[in-house]
Motif scaffolding. Structure first.
Motif, mmCIF file in Angstrom:
data_model
loop_
_atom_site.group_PDB
_atom_site.id
_atom_site.type_symbol
_atom_site.label_atom_id
_atom_site.label_comp_id
_atom_site.label_asym_id
_atom_site.label_seq_id
_atom_site.Cartn_x
_atom_site.Cartn_y
_atom_site.Cartn_z
ATOM 1 N N GLY A 1 -11.041 9.879 -11.155
ATOM 2 C CA GLY A 1 -10.760 10.300 -9.791
ATOM 3 C C GLY A 1 -10.593 9.133 -8.834
ATOM 4 O O GLY A 1 -10.264 9.324 -7.664
ATOM 5 N N GLN A 2 -10.811 7.905 -9.312
ATOM 6 C CA GLN A 2 -10.643 6.731 -8.449
ATOM 7 C C GLN A 2 -9.187 6.566 -8.005
ATOM 8 O O GLN A 2 -8.931 6.112 -6.891
ATOM 9 N N LEU A 3 -8.247 6.936 -8.861
ATOM 10 C CA LEU A 3 -6.838 6.827 -8.495
ATOM 11 C C LEU A 3 -6.520 7.789 -7.350
ATOM 12 O O LEU A 3 -5.779 7.452 -6.427
ATOM 13 N N LYS A 4 -7.123 8.959 -7.372
ATOM 14 C CA LYS A 4 -6.951 9.922 -6.281
ATOM 15 C C LYS A 4 -7.500 9.337 -4.988
ATOM 16 O O LYS A 4 -6.877 9.426 -3.934
ATOM 17 N N ASP A 5 -8.677 8.729 -5.059
ATOM 18 C CA ASP A 5 -9.267 8.103 -3.876
ATOM 19 C C ASP A 5 -8.401 6.951 -3.378
ATOM 20 O O ASP A 5 -8.206 6.784 -2.172
ATOM 21 N N LEU A 6 -7.878 6.179 -4.310
ATOM 22 C CA LEU A 6 -7.023 5.054 -3.945
ATOM 23 C C LEU A 6 -5.734 5.536 -3.297
ATOM 24 O O LEU A 6 -5.207 4.900 -2.382
ATOM 25 N N ARG A 7 -5.240 6.656 -3.752
ATOM 26 C CA ARG A 7 -4.049 7.269 -3.154
ATOM 27 C C ARG A 7 -4.285 7.491 -1.665
ATOM 28 O O ARG A 7 -3.431 7.177 -0.838
ATOM 29 N N GLU A 8 -5.449 8.017 -1.328
ATOM 30 C CA GLU A 8 -5.784 8.259 0.077
ATOM 31 C C GLU A 8 -5.930 6.942 0.842
ATOM 32 O O GLU A 8 -5.427 6.803 1.955
ATOM 33 N N LYS A 9 -6.609 5.982 0.234
ATOM 34 C CA LYS A 9 -6.831 4.687 0.893
ATOM 35 C C LYS A 9 -5.540 3.900 1.085
ATOM 36 O O LYS A 9 -5.469 3.033 1.940
ATOM 37 N N SER A 10 -4.551 4.199 0.276
ATOM 38 C CA SER A 10 -3.305 3.438 0.358
ATOM 39 C C SER A 10 -2.403 3.891 1.504
ATOM 40 O O SER A 10 -1.451 3.209 1.840
ATOM 41 N N ILE A 11 -2.726 5.012 2.123
ATOM 42 C CA ILE A 11 -1.853 5.531 3.183
ATOM 43 C C ILE A 11 -2.593 5.813 4.496
ATOM 44 O O ILE A 11 -1.998 5.763 5.560
ATOM 45 N N SER B 1 0.828 -1.206 0.000
ATOM 46 C CA SER B 1 0.000 0.000 0.000
ATOM 47 C C SER B 1 0.866 1.261 0.000
ATOM 48 O O SER B 1 0.569 2.218 -0.712
ATOM 49 N N THR B 2 1.945 1.268 0.761
ATOM 50 C CA THR B 2 2.819 2.437 0.783
ATOM 51 C C THR B 2 3.576 2.574 -0.539
ATOM 52 O O THR B 2 3.779 3.681 -1.038
ATOM 53 N N SER B 3 3.947 1.454 -1.114
ATOM 54 C CA SER B 3 4.559 1.467 -2.444
ATOM 55 C C SER B 3 3.591 2.077 -3.457
ATOM 56 O O SER B 3 3.984 2.910 -4.282
#
Length: 194
Positions: A124-134, A51-53
């Motif tokens: 915008g899903q990638l932006k949301d995933l960015r948040e969920k990944s950290i 997830s951090t990667s």
């Protein structure tokens, strides 16, 4: 996959300007910065911190979009809602259609996955995933921890996409960028073996 989505976002940004403008003498510093992000993402991937990667891989896509457009934008000191400070816009600009034109990434992750990544970037899903990944958060009544949401394969595919975005958008502007891109090429090949 929308062939024009990224180009339209670049055009809008260039028309508005930004307070982020890359001067030619600073470009190679930006190359080193992106390569360091790729190396860090790869190191975290190897440590199974998927997830951090993923978070850093998405940051690579954003930085590539920002740096590439920052080469050509006009400096505006007072830009309301600067497009080069907006995560989604940078992701769209870093996910330009030309990335899919080469065979390396298509052979590595397949056209279906490539189209999924483009769709996530544009929607915008990638932006949301960015948040969920950290960040941990509550979702559907339960605590969601980033490492529970991101699997190894997806993390690897986004890192491969990020490397290709870097290669397609920034490598070639200077001899230095061509030489230094050997590092990211080696990482790309290492990921194919994993």
């Amino acid at each position: 996959m929308d062939k024009d989505k990224s180009i339209k976002e670049v055009e809008r940004t260039l028309c508005r300007g930004s307070n982020f403008k890359i001067e030619s003498e600073d470009f190679n510093k930006c190359i080193d910065h992106v390569i360091q992000l790729v190396k860090d993402s790869f190191m975290l991937f190897q440590m199974k911190s998927f997830s951090t990667s993923l978070f850093l891989s998405i940051a690579v896509i954003e930085e590539v979009g920002k740096i590439h457009v920052g080469l050509f934008t006009t400096r505006q000191t007072e830009v309301k809602k600067d497009p080069l400070r907006d995560h989604k816009r940078k992701q769209i600009m870093g996910s330009n259609y030309t990335i899919s034109m080469g065979e390396r990434l298509v052979n590595a992750i397949g056209m279906k996955r490539l189209e999924e990544i483009y769709s996530m970037s544009y929607s915008g899903q990638l932006k949301d995933l960015r948040e969920k990944s950290i960040y941990c958060d509550y979702e559907d009544g339960g605590l969601m921890i980033p490492h529970e949401c991101i699997d190894k394969q997806f993390s690897k595919d986004i890192l491969l996409f990020a490397i290709e975005s870097f290669d397609d958008n920034l490598v070639g502007y200077t001899k230095y960028s061509i030489e230094r891109s050997k590092i990211t090429d080696e990482i790309f090949e290492s990921l194919l073996i994993d």
